[in-house]
Each structure stands twice: as C-alpha cells, then as structure tokens.
Scaffold this motif. Structure first.
Motif, PDB file in Angstrom:
ATOM      1  N   ARG A 202       0.785  -1.173  -0.115  1.00  0.00           N
ATOM      2  CA  ARG A 202       0.008   0.056  -0.107  1.00  0.00           C
ATOM      3  C   ARG A 202       1.047   1.318   0.010  1.00  0.00           C
ATOM      4  NH1 ARG A 202      -5.417  -0.959   1.244  1.00  0.00           N
ATOM      5  NH2 ARG A 202      -5.634  -3.064   1.939  1.00  0.00           N
ATOM      6  N   ILE A 203       0.528   2.168  -0.701  1.00  0.00           N
ATOM      7  CA  ILE A 203       1.353   3.238  -0.757  1.00  0.00           C
ATOM      8  C   ILE A 203       0.370   4.572  -1.119  1.00  0.00           C
ATOM      9  CG2 ILE A 203       2.864   4.579  -2.545  1.00  0.00           C
ATOM     10  CD1 ILE A 203       4.245   2.058  -3.308  1.00  0.00           C
ATOM     11  N   SER A 204       0.608   5.570  -0.114  1.00  0.00           N
ATOM     12  CA  SER A 204      -0.144   6.748  -0.256  1.00  0.00           C
ATOM     13  C   SER A 204       0.332   7.990  -1.075  1.00  0.00           C
ATOM     14  CB  SER A 204      -0.619   7.118   1.227  1.00  0.00           C
ATOM     15  OG  SER A 204       0.289   7.267   2.040  1.00  0.00           O
ATOM     16  N   ILE A 205      -0.379   8.558  -1.616  1.00  0.00           N
ATOM     17  CA  ILE A 205       0.406   9.597  -2.565  1.00  0.00           C
ATOM     18  C   ILE A 205      -0.588  10.949  -2.393  1.00  0.00           C
ATOM     19  CG2 ILE A 205       1.173  10.299  -4.873  1.00  0.00           C
ATOM     20  CD1 ILE A 205       1.284   7.278  -5.547  1.00  0.00           C
ATOM     21  N   THR A 206      -0.092  12.091  -1.977  1.00  0.00           N
ATOM     22  CA  THR A 206      -0.709  13.299  -2.126  1.00  0.00           C
ATOM     23  C   THR A 206      -0.053  13.980  -3.197  1.00  0.00           C
ATOM     24  OG1 THR A 206      -1.206  13.356   0.273  1.00  0.00           O
ATOM     25  CG2 THR A 206      -1.147  15.481  -0.814  1.00  0.00           C
TER      26      THR A 206
ATOM     27  N   THR B   3      -4.822  -0.019  -8.632  1.00  0.00           N
ATOM     28  CA  THR B   3      -3.581  -0.896  -8.355  1.00  0.00           C
ATOM     29  C   THR B   3      -2.816  -0.729  -9.493  1.00  0.00           C
ATOM     30  OG1 THR B   3      -5.043  -2.795  -9.502  1.00  0.00           O
ATOM     31  CG2 THR B   3      -4.864  -2.297  -7.034  1.00  0.00           C
ATOM     32  N   ARG B   4      -1.428  -0.901  -9.509  1.00  0.00           N
ATOM     33  CA  ARG B   4      -0.686  -0.770 -10.595  1.00  0.00           C
ATOM     34  C   ARG B   4       0.542  -1.830 -10.179  1.00  0.00           C
ATOM     35  NH1 ARG B   4      -3.697   1.445 -13.044  1.00  0.00           N
ATOM     36  NH2 ARG B   4      -3.619   2.952 -14.486  1.00  0.00           N
TER      37      ARG B   4
ATOM     38  N   LEU C 254      -2.405   1.943  -4.874  1.00  0.00           N
ATOM     39  CA  LEU C 254      -1.928   3.287  -4.725  1.00  0.00           C
ATOM     40  C   LEU C 254      -3.469   3.974  -4.101  1.00  0.00           C
ATOM     41  CD1 LEU C 254      -0.126   3.963  -7.938  1.00  0.00           C
ATOM     42  CD2 LEU C 254       0.504   2.823  -5.918  1.00  0.00           C
ATOM     43  N   MET C 255      -3.092   4.841  -2.982  1.00  0.00           N
ATOM     44  CA  MET C 255      -4.305   5.591  -2.520  1.00  0.00           C
ATOM     45  C   MET C 255      -3.772   7.066  -2.862  1.00  0.00           C
ATOM     46  SD  MET C 255      -4.540   3.344   1.026  1.00  0.00           S
ATOM     47  CE  MET C 255      -2.925   3.376   1.080  1.00  0.00           C
ATOM     48  N   LEU C 256      -4.508   7.687  -3.863  1.00  0.00           N
ATOM     49  CA  LEU C 256      -4.304   9.092  -4.222  1.00  0.00           C
ATOM     50  C   LEU C 256      -5.203   9.926  -3.620  1.00  0.00           C
ATOM     51  CD1 LEU C 256      -4.165   8.376  -8.074  1.00  0.00           C
ATOM     52  CD2 LEU C 256      -2.226   8.124  -6.390  1.00  0.00           C
TER      53      LEU C 256
END
Length: 222
Positions: free
Chosen positions: A6-10, A46-47, A56-58
């Motif tokens: 899981r990767i969070s991206i702002t 998802t990627r 990916l949580m954008l």
C-alpha cells in the motif's frame, strides 16, 4: 494485500496546473479539459511495478490559495508527494514553495522519530504546449534537484509520462522502505538516473539548454 503493498500519494500544486487531470488519467484513463477547482478528492488504483502489484491511494488536494488552510494533517502522512506545476505558468512553480515547506517540516519530524522519509517528485505538466512554454526543462530540473526531489515532465492531455511518473514514485517509496529496514544504500538503476529514450522518438539530453520537444516524449530525467 499487505501493508507493504500500500502506497499513499498526495498530489499538490497551484490551482489549474493539472493535478486532477494527471490523477484522472491514471485512475480512469480520461483527460479532463474543463477546470473545476478541487477541494479534495480521494482515489485508489492498483498498478504492477517491477513484477509486484501495489495499491495506490491518491489524494488530489486543493491548489487555490483560499483552500490551502483546509489541508488535513493526514495529507502530510503520505508515503509520497507529487508536486505539480504548469510549464506555461512560472508562478505555479514558485507556488510549490508553500507545499515544499510543509513537506520539509514533515521530513524533519520523520527523521527525528525514526520513520521512513517521504518521497517527493516534481512534475512539470502540460509539456504538450511547447509553444506556450515559460518554464524551461532545465529550470524545473534544477528546482527539483536543489530540493533533492525527483523530476519528470508530463502531459495529462497526451498521456505523456503519467504511468512512468507513478511507477517512479512506487520504486522510490519501495527503496526508501528497504533503506530504512536494511540501513544500506538505496537500490538504484540506470533507468532511474538517466533519460529514458524510446524507440523512434528523438529527445534532447538533459541540460542541453533546448526546449524544442526535449521532454515531449516518454522521458524519465532524474
């Protein structure tokens, strides 16, 4: 899927620079040409990067100055930040100082607490508008390098470097996590430090002082 995937991206930047267009290109493969000011929207996608699937949580944040005070503390908890500016608008690059200052404070907090430092990538968007360019590729690259950030140029309209930018974010987040666990050097590859030249596309080398389409192709520059 475990937390390591899981990767969070702002995604942040000035209003109208194309943050939402970049996000929606990744999530829905759509280009939005109408400007609708965003307060905050969240997406997930998802990627698969380097043979592994990531969730990916954008978070697409407000760029307008009057909404910046609404930035939630949770935005600063992200694994990565994508700072977007518009290559046809020099002010949009200057306005990244506001977001970068908050991220720098968050970096210091994480260093002091022994947490993984956030990854930061700067994206010069609208690189299809070469005739209207006012921020050179060199200027964008040097701005990013001086702050130890990665750098890309993108076009949400023409789908240039959208997937590549988020793949780069994933790779750097994974490496930052590995570095924290192992205490060793980051795992690097030539593709992450040198321009990526696609077949049958002519591009300029980084730093040649030209902008006649130098990044108007699938190019990972730093």
């Amino acid at each position: 899927m475990d937390d390591s995937n899981r990767i969070s991206i702002t995604v942040c930047g000035d209003g109208g620079c194309g943050k939402s267009s970049i996000t929606l290109r990744l999530v829905r493969s759509q280009w939005t040409h109408e400007y609708d000011p965003t307060i905050e929207d969240s997406y997930s996608v998802t990627r698969t990067v380097d043979g592994r699937t990531y969730f990916l949580m954008l978070t697409d944040t407000a760029g307008q100055e009057e909404y910046r005070s609404l930035w939630a503390a949770s935005n600063l908890q992200s694994d990565a930040f994508l700072l977007v500016y518009d290559i046809t608008n020099p002010r949009s690059l200057d306005d990244l100082h506001h977001f970068m200052s908050m991220i720098e404070m968050e970096k210091e907090r994480r260093i002091d607490s022994g947490e993984v430092e956030p990854v930061v990538i700067v994206a010069g968007n609208k690189c299809d508008l070469q005739g209207a360019r006012q921020v050179t590729s060199r200027q964008g690259l040097e701005w990013a390098r001086s702050r130890k950030c990665g750098f890309m140029e993108t076009s949400a309209r023409e789908m240039v470097n959208i997937e590549e930018t988020f793949a780069l974010i994933v790779q750097r987040v994974v490496n930052a996590r590995r570095l924290k666990v192992s205490g060793g050097p980051l795992i690097t590859s030539k593709s992450r430090t040198q321009p990526l030249t696609p077949t049958n596309e002519k591009i300029n080398q980084v730093g040649d002082g030209k902008d006649n389409g130098g990044f108007w192709s699938k190019l990972r520059c730093w």
